[in-house]
Design a protein around this motif. Sequence first.
Motif, PDB file in Angstrom:
ATOM      1  N   GLY A   9       0.818  -1.208   0.000  1.00 14.45           N
ATOM      2  CA  GLY A   9       0.000   0.000   0.000  1.00 14.45           C
ATOM      3  C   GLY A   9       0.853   1.260   0.000  1.00 14.45           C
ATOM      4  O   GLY A   9       0.548   2.231  -0.701  1.00 14.45           O
ATOM      5  N   ARG A  10       1.919   1.267   0.790  1.00 11.84           N
ATOM      6  CA  ARG A  10       2.851   2.408   0.782  1.00 11.84           C
ATOM      7  C   ARG A  10       3.462   2.597  -0.603  1.00 11.84           C
ATOM      8  O   ARG A  10       3.590   3.719  -1.099  1.00 11.84           O
ATOM      9  CB  ARG A  10       3.964   2.181   1.814  1.00 11.84           C
ATOM     10  CG  ARG A  10       3.530   2.323   3.255  1.00 11.84           C
ATOM     11  CD  ARG A  10       4.583   1.762   4.207  1.00 11.84           C
ATOM     12  NE  ARG A  10       5.885   2.356   3.995  1.00 11.84           N
ATOM     13  CZ  ARG A  10       6.361   3.404   4.679  1.00 11.84           C
ATOM     14  NH1 ARG A  10       5.622   3.953   5.621  1.00 11.84           N
ATOM     15  NH2 ARG A  10       7.557   3.883   4.433  1.00 11.84           N
ATOM     16  N   TYR A  11       3.826   1.498  -1.222  1.00 12.48           N
ATOM     17  CA  TYR A  11       4.426   1.567  -2.557  1.00 12.48           C
ATOM     18  C   TYR A  11       3.447   2.139  -3.573  1.00 12.48           C
ATOM     19  O   TYR A  11       3.810   2.985  -4.406  1.00 12.48           O
ATOM     20  CB  TYR A  11       4.878   0.174  -2.993  1.00 12.48           C
ATOM     21  CG  TYR A  11       5.181   0.076  -4.466  1.00 12.48           C
ATOM     22  CD1 TYR A  11       6.344   0.635  -4.999  1.00 12.48           C
ATOM     23  CD2 TYR A  11       4.287  -0.544  -5.334  1.00 12.48           C
ATOM     24  CE1 TYR A  11       6.614   0.563  -6.357  1.00 12.48           C
ATOM     25  CE2 TYR A  11       4.545  -0.619  -6.694  1.00 12.48           C
ATOM     26  CZ  TYR A  11       5.707  -0.062  -7.199  1.00 12.48           C
ATOM     27  OH  TYR A  11       5.963  -0.129  -8.543  1.00 12.48           O
ATOM     28  N   HIS A  29      -0.142  10.792   6.088  1.00  8.48           N
ATOM     29  CA  HIS A  29       0.550  11.481   7.176  1.00  8.48           C
ATOM     30  C   HIS A  29       0.775  10.564   8.372  1.00  8.48           C
ATOM     31  O   HIS A  29       1.800  10.676   9.053  1.00  8.48           O
ATOM     32  CB  HIS A  29      -0.234  12.725   7.583  1.00  8.48           C
ATOM     33  CG  HIS A  29      -0.294  13.761   6.506  1.00  8.48           C
ATOM     34  ND1 HIS A  29       0.826  14.410   6.029  1.00  8.48           N
ATOM     35  CD2 HIS A  29      -1.338  14.248   5.791  1.00  8.48           C
ATOM     36  CE1 HIS A  29       0.478  15.259   5.083  1.00  8.48           C
ATOM     37  NE2 HIS A  29      -0.825  15.180   4.916  1.00  8.48           N
ATOM     38  N   ALA A  30      -0.155   9.660   8.617  1.00  7.45           N
ATOM     39  CA  ALA A  30       0.019   8.723   9.728  1.00  7.45           C
ATOM     40  C   ALA A  30       1.256   7.852   9.529  1.00  7.45           C
ATOM     41  O   ALA A  30       1.897   7.430  10.498  1.00  7.45           O
ATOM     42  CB  ALA A  30      -1.221   7.847   9.876  1.00  7.45           C
ATOM     43  N   LEU A  31       1.617   7.600   8.271  1.00  4.37           N
ATOM     44  CA  LEU A  31       2.785   6.777   7.961  1.00  4.37           C
ATOM     45  C   LEU A  31       4.035   7.611   7.707  1.00  4.37           C
ATOM     46  O   LEU A  31       5.074   7.073   7.338  1.00  4.37           O
ATOM     47  CB  LEU A  31       2.495   5.911   6.723  1.00  4.37           C
ATOM     48  CG  LEU A  31       1.361   4.903   6.863  1.00  4.37           C
ATOM     49  CD1 LEU A  31       1.153   4.155   5.559  1.00  4.37           C
ATOM     50  CD2 LEU A  31       1.643   3.926   7.995  1.00  4.37           C
ATOM     51  N   GLY A  32       3.929   8.925   7.897  1.00  4.89           N
ATOM     52  CA  GLY A  32       5.081   9.784   7.669  1.00  4.89           C
ATOM     53  C   GLY A  32       5.378  10.045   6.210  1.00  4.89           C
ATOM     54  O   GLY A  32       6.465  10.532   5.873  1.00  4.89           O
ATOM     55  N   LEU A  33       4.426   9.758   5.324  1.00  2.00           N
ATOM     56  CA  LEU A  33       4.639   9.959   3.886  1.00  2.00           C
ATOM     57  C   LEU A  33       4.150  11.353   3.478  1.00  2.00           C
ATOM     58  O   LEU A  33       3.314  11.513   2.596  1.00  2.00           O
ATOM     59  CB  LEU A  33       3.905   8.876   3.093  1.00  2.00           C
ATOM     60  CG  LEU A  33       4.306   7.430   3.406  1.00  2.00           C
ATOM     61  CD1 LEU A  33       3.438   6.448   2.622  1.00  2.00           C
ATOM     62  CD2 LEU A  33       5.778   7.206   3.093  1.00  2.00           C
ATOM     63  N   PHE A  73      -0.532  16.405  11.770  1.00  2.00           N
ATOM     64  CA  PHE A  73       0.630  15.528  11.842  1.00  2.00           C
ATOM     65  C   PHE A  73       1.949  16.282  11.710  1.00  2.00           C
ATOM     66  O   PHE A  73       2.934  15.917  12.347  1.00  2.00           O
ATOM     67  CB  PHE A  73       0.547  14.442  10.760  1.00  2.00           C
ATOM     68  CG  PHE A  73      -0.368  13.308  11.117  1.00  2.00           C
ATOM     69  CD1 PHE A  73       0.096  12.214  11.836  1.00  2.00           C
ATOM     70  CD2 PHE A  73      -1.705  13.328  10.753  1.00  2.00           C
ATOM     71  CE1 PHE A  73      -0.747  11.170  12.180  1.00  2.00           C
ATOM     72  CE2 PHE A  73      -2.562  12.288  11.088  1.00  2.00           C
ATOM     73  CZ  PHE A  73      -2.082  11.203  11.809  1.00  2.00           C
ATOM     74  N   THR A  74       1.993  17.317  10.869  1.00  2.00           N
ATOM     75  CA  THR A  74       3.268  17.990  10.611  1.00  2.00           C
ATOM     76  C   THR A  74       3.490  19.209  11.489  1.00  2.00           C
ATOM     77  O   THR A  74       4.635  19.640  11.667  1.00  2.00           O
ATOM     78  CB  THR A  74       3.350  18.443   9.145  1.00  2.00           C
ATOM     79  OG1 THR A  74       2.357  19.459   8.901  1.00  2.00           O
ATOM     80  CG2 THR A  74       3.120  17.269   8.192  1.00  2.00           C
TER      81      THR A  74
END
Length: 212
Positions: free
Chosen positions: A4-6, A51-55, A126-127
């Motif tokens: 999913g990230r990919y 954002h939860a995953l830092g992406l 998040f940021t």
Amino acid sequence: FDFGRYLLTSSSWGDSQPANLVGLWSEGLSTPWAGDYHININMQMMYWAAHALGLHEAARPLDSWFEALAERGERTALCMYGAKGWVAHGFTDIWMDTKPVGGSRWALCPTCGAWMALQQWENFRFTRNDTHLRHHTLPLLQGAVTFFLDYMKPQAPNGTLFTGPSHSPENSFRVTNDDRCQHVSLSPSIDSSIVFDLFTSFLDACWHAGEA
């Protein structure tokens, strides 16, 4: 999870266009659903985890995309509803079409743009990027709030404001003694939820930006 990230990072990064309904992959020149943006839940789902995953960089294409969407949405708000602010309905594309496209069952959802815009509030949560909040998120939310203050009308003796005619995306219902499916109503639950979330998020954004 990693897949999913990919899928998100390979379709949306930096100065690219945001991820569309099918990402970068298509077997031919014609993509399913014209490879457009479904902002009646599909696009929201693609970015919920960013954002939860830092992406955060994967969500950056939304900045310029929203600026163009809101600019076109101001014209739709004025021409369709005689309202200030901006609005976008169920579907849009790279040309930022903000009017209802298709049948009422799919397209007549004036809260869809605001729903998607709440993703930008998640950016700040998040940021904690104050500059992005003041110069991008706050004007975007303010434009959506302005539209709904003009668009909603009292439809009850106590002055309660209603949205509509509108619909809950891809939902239908039956009325008493009528077997036909209906789709359009006043103030479907999704509208009430999104407008409440929009207004409370805008107030929070104003407080954090020192404009409350």
